[in-house]
Motif scaffolding. Structure first.
Motif, PDB file in Angstrom:
ATOM      1  N   LYS A 104      21.579  41.902  12.140  1.00 11.76           N
ATOM      2  CA  LYS A 104      22.218  41.820  13.415  1.00 11.76           C
ATOM      3  C   LYS A 104      21.127  41.652  14.518  1.00 11.76           C
ATOM      4  O   LYS A 104      21.292  41.152  15.486  1.00 11.76           O
ATOM      5  N   LYS A 105      19.719  42.105  14.070  1.00 13.03           N
ATOM      6  CA  LYS A 105      18.712  41.765  15.312  1.00 13.03           C
ATOM      7  C   LYS A 105      18.343  40.320  15.243  1.00 13.03           C
ATOM      8  O   LYS A 105      18.198  39.754  16.201  1.00 13.03           O
ATOM      9  N   GLN A 106      18.487  39.641  13.984  1.00 10.64           N
ATOM     10  CA  GLN A 106      18.251  38.157  13.917  1.00 10.64           C
ATOM     11  C   GLN A 106      19.428  37.432  14.768  1.00 10.64           C
ATOM     12  O   GLN A 106      18.964  36.623  15.519  1.00 10.64           O
ATOM     13  N   MET A 107      20.798  37.776  14.654  1.00 14.67           N
ATOM     14  CA  MET A 107      21.638  37.282  15.482  1.00 14.67           C
ATOM     15  C   MET A 107      21.390  37.526  16.826  1.00 14.67           C
ATOM     16  O   MET A 107      21.473  36.299  17.788  1.00 14.67           O
ATOM     17  N   VAL A 108      20.851  38.480  17.430  1.00 15.23           N
ATOM     18  CA  VAL A 108      20.951  38.947  18.819  1.00 15.23           C
ATOM     19  C   VAL A 108      19.644  38.187  19.367  1.00 15.23           C
ATOM     20  O   VAL A 108      19.793  37.621  20.430  1.00 15.23           O
ATOM     21  N   GLU A 109      18.629  37.987  18.679  1.00 20.46           N
ATOM     22  CA  GLU A 109      17.457  37.359  19.079  1.00 20.46           C
ATOM     23  C   GLU A 109      17.834  35.766  18.939  1.00 20.46           C
ATOM     24  O   GLU A 109      17.295  35.050  20.103  1.00 20.46           O
ATOM     25  N   ASN A 110      18.628  35.202  18.059  1.00 22.02           N
ATOM     26  CA  ASN A 110      19.088  33.926  18.397  1.00 22.02           C
ATOM     27  C   ASN A 110      19.913  33.701  19.568  1.00 22.02           C
ATOM     28  O   ASN A 110      19.619  32.647  20.354  1.00 22.02           O
ATOM     29  N   PHE A 111      20.693  34.608  19.858  1.00 17.32           N
ATOM     30  CA  PHE A 111      21.533  34.405  21.088  1.00 17.32           C
ATOM     31  C   PHE A 111      20.903  34.496  22.224  1.00 17.32           C
ATOM     32  O   PHE A 111      20.660  33.686  23.189  1.00 17.32           O
ATOM     33  N   ILE A 112      19.693  35.460  22.171  1.00 14.63           N
ATOM     34  CA  ILE A 112      18.947  35.228  23.598  1.00 14.63           C
ATOM     35  C   ILE A 112      18.058  34.051  23.596  1.00 14.63           C
ATOM     36  O   ILE A 112      17.964  33.633  24.692  1.00 14.63           O
ATOM     37  N   LEU A 113      17.649  33.647  22.639  1.00 16.57           N
ATOM     38  CA  LEU A 113      16.892  32.367  22.497  1.00 16.57           C
ATOM     39  C   LEU A 113      17.367  31.266  22.946  1.00 16.57           C
ATOM     40  O   LEU A 113      17.035  30.493  23.766  1.00 16.57           O
ATOM     41  N   GLN A 114      18.896  31.297  22.569  1.00 13.60           N
ATOM     42  CA  GLN A 114      19.660  30.135  23.026  1.00 13.60           C
ATOM     43  C   GLN A 114      20.028  30.022  24.502  1.00 13.60           C
ATOM     44  O   GLN A 114      19.914  29.041  25.205  1.00 13.60           O
ATOM     45  N   GLN A 115      20.242  31.330  25.038  1.00 12.00           N
ATOM     46  CA  GLN A 115      20.574  31.654  26.435  1.00 12.00           C
ATOM     47  C   GLN A 115      19.404  31.153  27.043  1.00 12.00           C
ATOM     48  O   GLN A 115      19.456  30.684  28.025  1.00 12.00           O
ATOM     49  N   ALA A 116      18.172  31.412  26.604  1.00 12.28           N
ATOM     50  CA  ALA A 116      16.907  31.306  27.261  1.00 12.28           C
ATOM     51  C   ALA A 116      16.697  29.607  27.497  1.00 12.28           C
ATOM     52  O   ALA A 116      16.367  29.411  28.495  1.00 12.28           O
ATOM     53  N   GLN A 117      16.961  28.979  26.360  1.00 10.82           N
ATOM     54  CA  GLN A 117      16.722  27.520  26.411  1.00 10.82           C
ATOM     55  C   GLN A 117      17.787  27.141  27.393  1.00 10.82           C
ATOM     56  O   GLN A 117      17.242  25.738  27.940  1.00 10.82           O
ATOM     57  N   ARG A 118      18.797  27.463  27.608  1.00  9.99           N
ATOM     58  CA  ARG A 118      19.897  26.925  28.787  1.00  9.99           C
ATOM     59  C   ARG A 118      19.505  27.517  30.015  1.00  9.99           C
ATOM     60  O   ARG A 118      20.135  27.203  31.074  1.00  9.99           O
ATOM     61  N   GLU A 119      18.525  28.449  29.950  1.00  9.22           N
ATOM     62  CA  GLU A 119      18.098  28.969  31.476  1.00  9.22           C
ATOM     63  C   GLU A 119      19.185  29.609  31.889  1.00  9.22           C
ATOM     64  O   GLU A 119      19.292  29.523  33.386  1.00  9.22           O
ATOM     65  N   SER A 120      20.066  30.450  31.334  1.00 10.36           N
ATOM     66  CA  SER A 120      20.838  31.272  31.992  1.00 10.36           C
ATOM     67  C   SER A 120      20.419  32.702  32.369  1.00 10.36           C
ATOM     68  O   SER A 120      21.189  33.336  33.060  1.00 10.36           O
ATOM     69  N   PHE A 121      19.133  32.944  32.047  1.00 16.46           N
ATOM     70  CA  PHE A 121      18.620  34.325  32.475  1.00 16.46           C
ATOM     71  C   PHE A 121      17.993  34.031  33.707  1.00 16.46           C
ATOM     72  O   PHE A 121      16.863  33.402  33.723  1.00 16.46           O
ATOM     73  N   ALA A 122      17.982  34.698  34.678  1.00 15.02           N
ATOM     74  CA  ALA A 122      17.374  34.645  36.040  1.00 15.02           C
ATOM     75  C   ALA A 122      16.360  35.649  36.015  1.00 15.02           C
ATOM     76  O   ALA A 122      15.527  35.477  36.828  1.00 15.02           O
ATOM     77  N   ARG A 123      16.544  36.829  35.349  1.00 15.58           N
ATOM     78  CA  ARG A 123      15.298  37.792  35.249  1.00 15.58           C
ATOM     79  C   ARG A 123      15.350  38.161  33.912  1.00 15.58           C
ATOM     80  O   ARG A 123      16.200  37.743  32.904  1.00 15.58           O
ATOM     81  N   LYS A 124      14.356  39.184  33.758  1.00 12.24           N
ATOM     82  CA  LYS A 124      13.916  39.623  32.262  1.00 12.24           C
ATOM     83  C   LYS A 124      15.434  40.162  31.949  1.00 12.24           C
ATOM     84  O   LYS A 124      15.900  41.053  32.805  1.00 12.24           O
ATOM     85  N   ILE A 125      15.406  40.613  30.473  1.00 11.32           N
ATOM     86  CA  ILE A 125      16.602  41.225  30.186  1.00 11.32           C
ATOM     87  C   ILE A 125      16.400  42.868  29.961  1.00 11.32           C
ATOM     88  O   ILE A 125      15.123  42.873  29.341  1.00 11.32           O
ATOM     89  N   ASP A 126      17.112  43.636  30.485  1.00  8.78           N
ATOM     90  CA  ASP A 126      16.531  45.008  30.660  1.00  8.78           C
ATOM     91  C   ASP A 126      17.668  45.544  29.479  1.00  8.78           C
ATOM     92  O   ASP A 126      18.500  45.040  28.725  1.00  8.78           O
ATOM     93  N   GLU A 127      17.707  46.947  29.269  1.00  7.29           N
ATOM     94  CA  GLU A 127      18.292  47.495  28.137  1.00  7.29           C
ATOM     95  C   GLU A 127      19.853  47.457  28.328  1.00  7.29           C
ATOM     96  O   GLU A 127      20.532  47.137  27.473  1.00  7.29           O
ATOM     97  N   ASN A 128      20.217  47.654  29.771  1.00  2.00           N
ATOM     98  CA  ASN A 128      21.570  47.505  29.870  1.00  2.00           C
ATOM     99  C   ASN A 128      22.406  45.971  29.560  1.00  2.00           C
ATOM    100  O   ASN A 128      23.354  46.067  28.890  1.00  2.00           O
ATOM    101  N   VAL A 129      21.538  45.010  30.006  1.00  2.00           N
ATOM    102  CA  VAL A 129      22.080  43.524  29.423  1.00  2.00           C
ATOM    103  C   VAL A 129      21.939  43.493  27.992  1.00  2.00           C
ATOM    104  O   VAL A 129      22.708  42.922  27.370  1.00  2.00           O
ATOM    105  N   LEU A 130      20.876  44.136  27.252  1.00  2.00           N
ATOM    106  CA  LEU A 130      21.021  44.053  25.632  1.00  2.00           C
ATOM    107  C   LEU A 130      22.025  44.651  25.190  1.00  2.00           C
ATOM    108  O   LEU A 130      22.609  44.304  24.266  1.00  2.00           O
ATOM    109  N   LYS A 131      22.511  45.848  25.805  1.00  9.06           N
ATOM    110  CA  LYS A 131      23.712  46.637  25.259  1.00  9.06           C
ATOM    111  C   LYS A 131      24.923  45.694  25.364  1.00  9.06           C
ATOM    112  O   LYS A 131      25.680  45.679  24.267  1.00  9.06           O
TER     113      LYS A 131
END
Length: 149
Positions: free
Chosen positions: A86-113
């Motif tokens: 599950k950690k691997q899947m979440v990391e992959n999702f986050i990295l894919q979204q980061a490559q698309r530049e969809s995160f305007a700021r750092k991901i906090d705990e609420n966004v991670l949830k």
């Protein structure tokens, strides 16, 4: 003049006793030398592949450190202890979204949830749902009664 590696030169003309080798012995010795060389090549390729994998993992860690706030990174690490896939899947999702530049700021705990919920829903859809059908009281598998005997 081309330089030849010292490991590729195999002196074979004489045996340990100083006798000349016949053609069969010479062929066997050359074959043995070729096998040893191919094993060394395979080992060096495996080491290079391992180093590349380690470099990729380090790049992932650096990118995640830049994207995640410390509390979110800590939460993700604790999830990885229990469910590494599950950690691997979440990391992959986050990295894919980061490559698309969809995160305007750092991901906090609420966004991670929220991301964890999305990944959890995706896992449930993949696995499917199991439905239990219970027997009703008027339903009987025993279609043959005592009267039919």
């Amino acid at each position: 003049m081309a330089q030849v590696a010292a490991s590729s030169i195999v002196p074979l003309p004489e045996t340990a006793m100083g006798e000349k080798m016949d053609a069969n012995e010479e062929a066997a010795a050359r074959q043995m030398a070729q096998q040893m060389q191919s094993q060394q090549d395979q080992q060096s390729q495996a080491e290079e592949k391992k180093q590349q994998m380690e470099q990729l993992q380090e790049q992932r860690r650096v990118m995640l450190r830049q994207i995640l706030e410390p509390a979110a990174a800590e939460r993700l690490a604790s999830i990885g202890l229990v469910k590494p896939e599950k950690k691997q899947m979440v990391e992959n999702f986050i990295l894919q979204q980061a490559q698309r530049e969809s995160f305007a700021r750092k991901i906090d705990e609420n966004v991670l949830k929220q991301i964890l919920e999305k990944v959890g829903e995706a896992e449930e859809e993949k696995k499917g749902k199991i439905q239990f059908q219970r027997k009703r009281h008027d339903d009987s598998d025993d279609d043959y009664g005592i009267e039919d005997l």
